[in-house]
Design an enzyme around this catalytic site. Structure first.
Site, PDB file in Angstrom:
ATOM      1  N   ASP A 348       0.872  -1.179   0.000  1.00  7.73           N
ATOM      2  CA  ASP A 348       0.000   0.000   0.000  1.00  7.73           C
ATOM      3  C   ASP A 348       0.904   1.222   0.000  1.00  7.73           C
ATOM      4  O   ASP A 348       2.144   1.102  -0.029  1.00  7.73           O
ATOM      5  CB  ASP A 348      -0.956  -0.021   1.213  1.00  7.73           C
ATOM      6  CG  ASP A 348      -2.278   0.682   0.897  1.00  7.73           C
ATOM      7  OD1 ASP A 348      -2.258   1.913   0.690  1.00  7.73           O
ATOM      8  OD2 ASP A 348      -3.321   0.005   0.839  1.00  7.73           O
ATOM      9  N   HIS A 396     -11.950  -1.216  -9.368  1.00  7.15           N
ATOM     10  CA  HIS A 396     -13.180  -0.447  -9.608  1.00  7.15           C
ATOM     11  C   HIS A 396     -12.997   1.050  -9.319  1.00  7.15           C
ATOM     12  O   HIS A 396     -13.843   1.849  -9.667  1.00  7.15           O
ATOM     13  CB  HIS A 396     -14.366  -1.038  -8.812  1.00  7.15           C
ATOM     14  CG  HIS A 396     -14.434  -0.596  -7.379  1.00  7.15           C
ATOM     15  ND1 HIS A 396     -15.633  -0.413  -6.720  1.00  7.15           N
ATOM     16  CD2 HIS A 396     -13.458  -0.289  -6.478  1.00  7.15           C
ATOM     17  CE1 HIS A 396     -15.393  -0.021  -5.475  1.00  7.15           C
ATOM     18  NE2 HIS A 396     -14.092   0.051  -5.303  1.00  7.15           N
TER      19      HIS A 396
HETATM   20  C1  LIG Z   1     -10.729   1.005  -1.376  1.00  2.16           C
HETATM   21  S1  LIG Z   1      -9.274   0.665  -0.503  1.00  2.16           S
HETATM   22  C2  LIG Z   1      -9.206  -1.097  -0.564  1.00  2.16           C
HETATM   23  C3  LIG Z   1      -8.411  -1.639   0.553  1.00  2.16           C
HETATM   24  C4  LIG Z   1      -8.435  -3.159   0.692  1.00  2.16           C
HETATM   25  N1  LIG Z   1      -7.918  -3.827  -0.475  1.00  2.16           N
HETATM   26  C5  LIG Z   1      -9.838  -3.650   0.999  1.00  2.16           C
HETATM   27  O1  LIG Z   1     -10.258  -4.621   0.380  1.00  2.16           O
HETATM   28  O2  LIG Z   1     -10.507  -3.102   1.867  1.00  2.16           O
HETATM   29  C6  LIG Z   1      -8.018   1.148  -1.658  1.00  2.16           C
HETATM   30  C7  LIG Z   1      -6.625   0.934  -1.120  1.00  2.16           C
HETATM   31  O3  LIG Z   1      -5.694   1.237  -2.160  1.00  2.16           O
HETATM   32  C8  LIG Z   1      -4.620   1.975  -1.612  1.00  2.16           C
HETATM   33  N2  LIG Z   1      -4.010   2.740  -2.702  1.00  2.16           N
HETATM   34  C9  LIG Z   1      -4.518   3.809  -3.348  1.00  2.16           C
HETATM   35  N3  LIG Z   1      -3.685   4.227  -4.308  1.00  2.16           N
HETATM   36  C10 LIG Z   1      -2.632   3.394  -4.271  1.00  2.16           C
HETATM   37  C11 LIG Z   1      -1.458   3.306  -5.043  1.00  2.16           C
HETATM   38  N4  LIG Z   1      -1.200   4.171  -6.030  1.00  2.16           N
HETATM   39  N5  LIG Z   1      -0.599   2.310  -4.755  1.00  2.16           N
HETATM   40  C12 LIG Z   1      -0.856   1.435  -3.754  1.00  2.16           C
HETATM   41  N6  LIG Z   1      -1.959   1.470  -2.993  1.00  2.16           N
HETATM   42  C13 LIG Z   1      -2.839   2.444  -3.250  1.00  2.16           C
HETATM   43  C14 LIG Z   1      -5.282   2.799  -0.558  1.00  2.16           C
HETATM   44  O4  LIG Z   1      -4.360   3.311   0.379  1.00  2.16           O
HETATM   45  C15 LIG Z   1      -6.273   1.832   0.029  1.00  2.16           C
HETATM   46  O5  LIG Z   1      -5.709   1.082   1.061  1.00  2.16           O
END
Ligand SMILES: C[S@@+](CC[C@H](N)C(=O)[O-])C[C@H]1O[C@@H](n2cnc3c(N)ncnc32)[C@H](O)[C@@H]1O
Length: 546
Positions: A348, A396
């Site tokens: 993350d 998504h």
């Molecule tokens: C909607 S959350 C989903 C989290 C987890 N996978 C879940 O099922 O609850 C999106 C996640 O993507 C991470 N994220 C957003 N942009 C990112 C990036 N460019 N690289 C890595 N992680 C990222 C966010 O910090 C967050 O933890």
């Protein structure tokens, strides 16, 4: 089945001519294939369910021979309600009620009884629409936003916490506890009451119902209402402006959200949240409220008995599972508790990784097999040769150009046979979902549009996505555990497949036109724009993590 009938309300006659590609593209550049298929009523299969062509609805004409649709629904509601009640009584369960001390949630029900409950919800909705009639349901349906306004304002002012749970309070006294002025306080409460939120047992006396009590006691629900009512609602009110200004609707910085918060072409939503820790925390809690809700539990992926994903072979070989955008690693903790041999990497953004619990699990056998790693998925995947690369609630959040980029960034790391799993909603053809789930998913799709110019996808669109990312991604299909709203979408990396891709199927033709155009866009023509956006995405993400 009666439960699928609601869709007949919305079925459309096939257009007299096939819309030209350019016109369809204009309507929705992301959903080209699904739009054309559903408008044309083509037969296709989605999520393994055979789809019948959309039929124009026929008026439910009066007949002495058979009961009307209304009566059929009413009987179904009575039958299923009796079934539900009998089960609950037999098992000494409290009857559903909005009384303040009633349970806020339904107890866990066996599948057949849960099905009865679902049918009651769907049939009452349809019966209500029929009883209103077409014109009145449109006229008053659009006013739902006023319910949102009332609830959002009451929630913003923390009114639920000011009303005692075990007694009542006069409006006069309640007014002394808030800066919300008396007239507005009373009118908003009374509108909320029409939805079972608060009650007025005597004129001028306010008390809780079980629903308003949730708002008083559940911080995640307060956050959910705040995030929806103050952020998504506001963004939604600017979608028309965003679409009129930027009809292609793919950019992360040109959405309803940016128009609402005056950040057009400046930063994606996550960056805005990241600058304000309180705001970010609210979104994180709202997400926790959603993902803890019915139909989204991680166990649907972990428990093979519930239709989850079987990792036995990966475990036996001591393989590696990479959870990309995995937040604080809760999914890997659950998987590691089940599979005691394999290893896990949770990736993350740095702030999220830094704020993860340490150790990640009290069980050292679990904790030592899970590595937290800061990684931006818009850059090349650093964990080479893993067995599974997993995205839950990630793809998504992005329109096709970004989603394709994320998948392409895996390629240098992939060994033959590596599995790529996307755990997201997978939209079925209209009417194939039970109407309750369909409404939740289509609303989520609309949220994605308003906030991120992103989208929920159909099976065909997931397939296109992998195809656009590279011929080596061999699409394996989509599975959905019973009772779960999320699907498991899987592809396997087979570089030989790229080499042997049929010559008669050149890349451009193999991909749906919209996906091809968009997939190419960020790299070939919009590199600078997306690069800027991605750089900005990176910094604040923590915010939206749970
Ligand atoms: C909607 S959350 C989903 C989290 C987890 N996978 C879940 O099922 O609850 C999106 C996640 O993507 C991470 N994220 C957003 N942009 C990112 C990036 N460019 N690289 C890595 N992680 C990222 C966010 O910090 C967050 O933890």
């Amino acid at each position: 089945m009666a439960k699928l009938k609601l869709s007949s309300w919305f079925n459309r006659s096939p257009p007299s001519t096939t819309p030209a590609d350019s016109e369809t593209k204009k309507q929705n550049r992301h959903s080209f294939s699904a739009v054309s298929a559903s408008l044309l009523g083509k037969n296709s299969a989605t999520n393994g369910v055979a789809v019948s062509p959309a039929q124009p609805s026929k008026a439910d004409t009066a007949s002495t021979q058979s009961p009307s649709r209304m009566v059929t629904l009413a009987r179904e509601i009575a039958r299923e309600t009796e079934k539900l009640e009998a089960y609950m009584k037999d098992n000494n369960m409290a009857m559903p009620s909005f009384d303040v001390d009633a349970p806020a949630d339904f107890p866990k029900l066996p599948d057949d009884i849960q099905k009865s409950r679902r049918e009651i919800i769907c049939a009452t909705k349809e019966l209500g629409l029929l009883a209103h009639g077409p014109r009145e349901s449109v006229r008053w349906g659009i006013w739902e936003f006023l319910d949102v306004m009332a609830l959002t304002t009451l929630n913003h002012y923390g009114i639920a916490k000011l009303v005692p749970v075990d007694s009542s309070i006069t409006l006069a006294e309640l007014q002394t506890k808030t800066t919300l002025d008396p007239i507005n306080l009373a009118r908003l409460l009374r509108l909320a009451m029409t939805n079972g939120i608060f009650c007025e047992p005597k004129p001028g006396v306010i008390a809780h119902t079980a629903a308003s009590r949730v708002l008083a006691e559940d911080e995640n629900m307060q956050a959910w209402v705040g995030f929806n009512g103050e952020d998504i609602f506001r963004a939604s009110g600017h979608v028309v402006q965003a679409l009129k200004t930027y009809p292609e609707a793919t950019s992360l910085t040109r959405t309803g959200f940016q128009f609402a918060f005056d950040t057009v072409d400046k930063e994606p939503m996550f960056a805005t949240f990241g600058k304000d820790p309180e705001w970010a925390r609210r979104m994180g809690r709202a997400m926790a409220s959603l993902t803890g809700g019915e139909g989204y539990e991680p166990s649907y992926f972990v428990d093979v008995d519930k239709g989850g994903y079987d990792l036995t072979d990966v475990d036996a070989a001591g393989g590696t599972f990479v959870d990309i955008g995995g937040s604080h690693g809760f999914m890997c903790v659950d998987l590691a508790a089940k599979y005691r041999n394999m290893k896990f990497v949770v990736q993350d953004l740095p702030k999220t990784v830094d704020s993860a619990p340490k150790p990640i699990s009290a069980d050292s056998q679990i904790a030592e097999r899970i590595t937290m790693l800061a990684h931006d998925f818009f850059t090349e995947q650093p964990i080479k040769g893993a067995d599974v690369y997993y995205f839950r609630w990630i793809i998504h959040n992005y329109s096709t150009p970004y989603a394709v980029r994320i998948l392409k960034n895996l390629i240098p790391a992939l060994k033959p046979g590596a599995r790529i799993i996307i755990n997201d909603h997978c939209l079925r053809e209209p009417g194939q979902e039970n109407p309750w789930d369909e409404r939740v998913m289509r609303r989520m799709d609309a949220v994605m549009l308003a906030l991120l110019n992103a989208q929920e996808r159909t099976e065909a669109e997931f397939k296109d996505l992998f195809k656009a990312a590279g011929d080596g991604f061999v699409f394996k299909g989509v599975r959905r555990p019973e009772g779960c709203r999320m699907s498991i979408v899987e592809a396997v990396w087979q570089p030989d497949a790229a080499a042997t891709a049929p010559a008669a199927e050149p890349k451009a033709a193999a991909v749906q036109p919209a996906a091809t155009a968009e997939a190419a866009a960020p790299e070939e023509t919009k590199a600078e724009e997306t690069k800027t956006e991605e750089t900005k995405v990176e910094e604040p993400k923590t915010a939206e993590t749970k």
